[in-house]
Design a protein around this motif. Structure first.
Motif: not given
Length: 561
Positions: A458-471
């Motif tokens: 999968i594309p690198t750094l694709i999940l972290q921005p979504v998780v950061e928004n959830a936190v």
């Protein structure tokens, strides 16, 4: 001379011209010259001499009726213009007019006959655009010849003296000459129909050859125009699929590849691009070369061969050149030049597409770099502050957090690839959440629901921005941040769901993300939307499910992409 004998003699003359026309139409050199749109001086001179000879033959075999020599010169002169164009019509009729003026009998009609001969050639040449490529209508050609003969009669009356003799001659010859010559030119011109039929057959064959050649060549240009195995294979394919004796591929400054069929000679200097290639790239159009200076390293080579060069164009600038050579002939076959231009044009489109893909990849890479270096200073400050606080109470835990922070930044700053295994991306998210857990402690609750295997890139750094928004925004009414990461797999895809228990997304934010509008406070999510759409298409765009009890962002990753 009796009228029936006059008509018979005129028909014989027309039959002679029809025979000549039939023989000429079978000659390959005449076919090629007639079909050429841009003729060399040599070709124009040859065709002009051929038609001038036909006009002179018509004058030489004229029928003497006492006061005038009845002839069929209008057929040759008109045909020169209709088949060869204005220049051929002018040259052929002018050359033959000189003969008519000095050698036709009686001399009293010489001036008028010479004038009308030139007029015939110009008249046929003037209608060349209308009749060219065999698209003539026989009725129109018949009427045009009638008009030309009427002009001839008028010229006889105006330019000949005494007038009474000219008038009696016109009255005697007008009807048979107008009628029979108008029919005669239809017979003459129809003899050349096979030239255009052969052209249509050749065009069909060329189209099929060009299609097959393009199918084999274009994939070899999918990575652009450069040295390597693709250029070697491209030259081999072109040489194998055509009748050309040799093929050369160049960029702007040097020869990339060249091959030839069973030819022993090779120039001493194999690094310098032939002059015709440089000229073609400079002009941005197809160029031909018949002769080169004796000082050129290609001089010995060009004694037997002619070169044709066509440039590969990108944004109106030549990026390279395809040069082919073939045995010298009087004229280049139009079909060969068209095939070469067709290959180069399609090749230019393919190179442009490759360049566009390269630019797109560079843009995506630059965008990824921007995301990788977009480290939130507040996150760094808070992480270091948290580790500093933990140091006082639990030095071992502080050491673990420092290792996690180092791993987090190492992953963030690693730009070696755009695609990573999903397990690595999940591990990076775990590092991020571990640092946030050290900060929020029991106020942050994270749960994972993961399959045993996540065998997909999968594309690198694709999940972290979504998780950061959830936190950041997923705070419930008790002040707790509850984040759940769930990965589901089926035969075709993986679906990653990142949910929280916050107040949900504002409707305007969702609308802006789905429409691609920039959001000042949602740069990370906006980037995720663009990257997912670019890599997987519209059907894999992120999906947001939001309410006042929480939100869920779903990312779909196709297998095999």
């Amino acid at each position: 001379m009796q009228a029936d004998n006059l008509v018979f003699q005129l028909i014989l003359n027309i039959g002679l011209l029809a025979l000549v026309a039939n023989l000429l139409s079978k000659l390959r050199i005449i076919q090629n010259i007639i079909l050429q749109e841009r003729r060399s001086v040599k070709s124009q001179a040859l065709l002009s001499l051929v038609f001038a000879g036909i006009i002179i033959l018509s004058t030489y075999t004229s029928i003497d009726i006492g006061g005038y020599s009845l002839n069929t010169r209008v057929i040759g002169a008109m045909a020169a213009g209709v088949l060869g164009g204005p220049i051929i019509g002018l040259y052929a009729s002018f050359l033959s007019a000189i003969y008519v003026y000095f050698f036709s009998q009686p001399q009293m009609f010489a001036m008028a006959s010479a004038f009308s001969t030139v007029l015939f050639g110009l008249l046929g040449g003037g209608f060349y655009p209308y009749f060219q490529r065999g698209k003539w209508k026989y009725r129109d050609l018949f009427l045009l010849t009638c008009f030309a003969e009427i002009c001839d009669m008028i010229a006889l009356l105006r330019l000949s003296s005494p007038f009474d003799i000219a008038l009696n001659t016109v009255l005697e010859i007008a009807a048979p000459m107008i009628l029979l010559n108008s029919i005669g030119i239809l017979i003459f011109i129809s003899s050349f129909n096979n030239v255009f039929i052969l052209q249509d057959i050749e065009s069909s064959r060329q189209l099929q050859q060009a299609s097959e050649l393009s199918r084999k060549c274009l994939p070899l240009l999918s990575h652009g125009f450069h040295e390597g195995e693709d250029m070697h294979e491209l030259a081999s394919v072109i040489l194998r699929e055509t009748d050309w004796m040799g093929v050369m591929l160049t960029d702007r400054t040097k020869i990339l590849e060249w091959q030839q069929k069973g030819i022993e000679y090779q120039p001493e200097d194999l690094t310098r691009i032939p002059r015709v290639g440089k000229d073609a790239m400079r002009a941005g159009e197809l160029m031909t070369m018949y002769h080169v200076p004796k000082s050129s390293s290609w001089y010995e080579w060009m004694k037997e061969y002619s070169m044709v060069a066509a440039p590969f164009m990108l944004k109106e600038q030549a990026v390279g050149c395809l040069i082919v050579w073939m045995k010298k002939t009087w004229v280049f076959r139009t079909s060969e030049l068209e095939l070469l231009q067709h290959v180069v044009t399609l090749g230019s489109y393919q190179i442009a597409m490759a360049e566009l893909e390269h630019q797109k990849a560079m843009w995506q890479q630059a965008e990824l770099k921007a995301l990788q270096f977009q480290i939130n200073p507040h996150f760094l400050f808070n992480a270091l502050n948290t580790i500093s606080s933990v140091c006082r109470e639990d030095s071992e835990r502080a050491r673990e957090l420092l290792v996690i922070l180092a791993n987090y930044f190492r992953y963030n700053l690693d730009g070696t690839t755009g695609m990573v295994p999903m397990e690595e991306e999940i591990r990076h998210v775990r590092d991020y959440l571990a640092l946030e857990k050290g900060r929020f402690e029991e106020k942050l609750e994270v749960t994972y629901e993961l399959p045993p295997q996540m065998d997909i890139l999968i594309p690198t750094l694709i999940l972290q921005p979504v998780v950061e928004n959830a936190v950041k925004y997923g705070i419930n009414h008790e002040g707790r941040r509850i984040v759940k990461i769930k990965v589901e797999e089926n035969k075709e895809k993986f679906v990653v769901s990142i949910s929280d228990k916050g107040k949900g997304f504002p409707p305007n934010v969702i609308q802006a993300l789905e429409s691609g509008e920039s959001m000042g406070k949602s740069v990370g999510l906006n980037n995720v939307y663009k990257r997912m759409e670019s890599i997987y298409g519209d059907d894999c765009r992120p999906r947001i499910i939001s309410s006042d009890k929480g939100s869920c962002v779903q990312l779909t990753f196709k297998k095999g992409c």
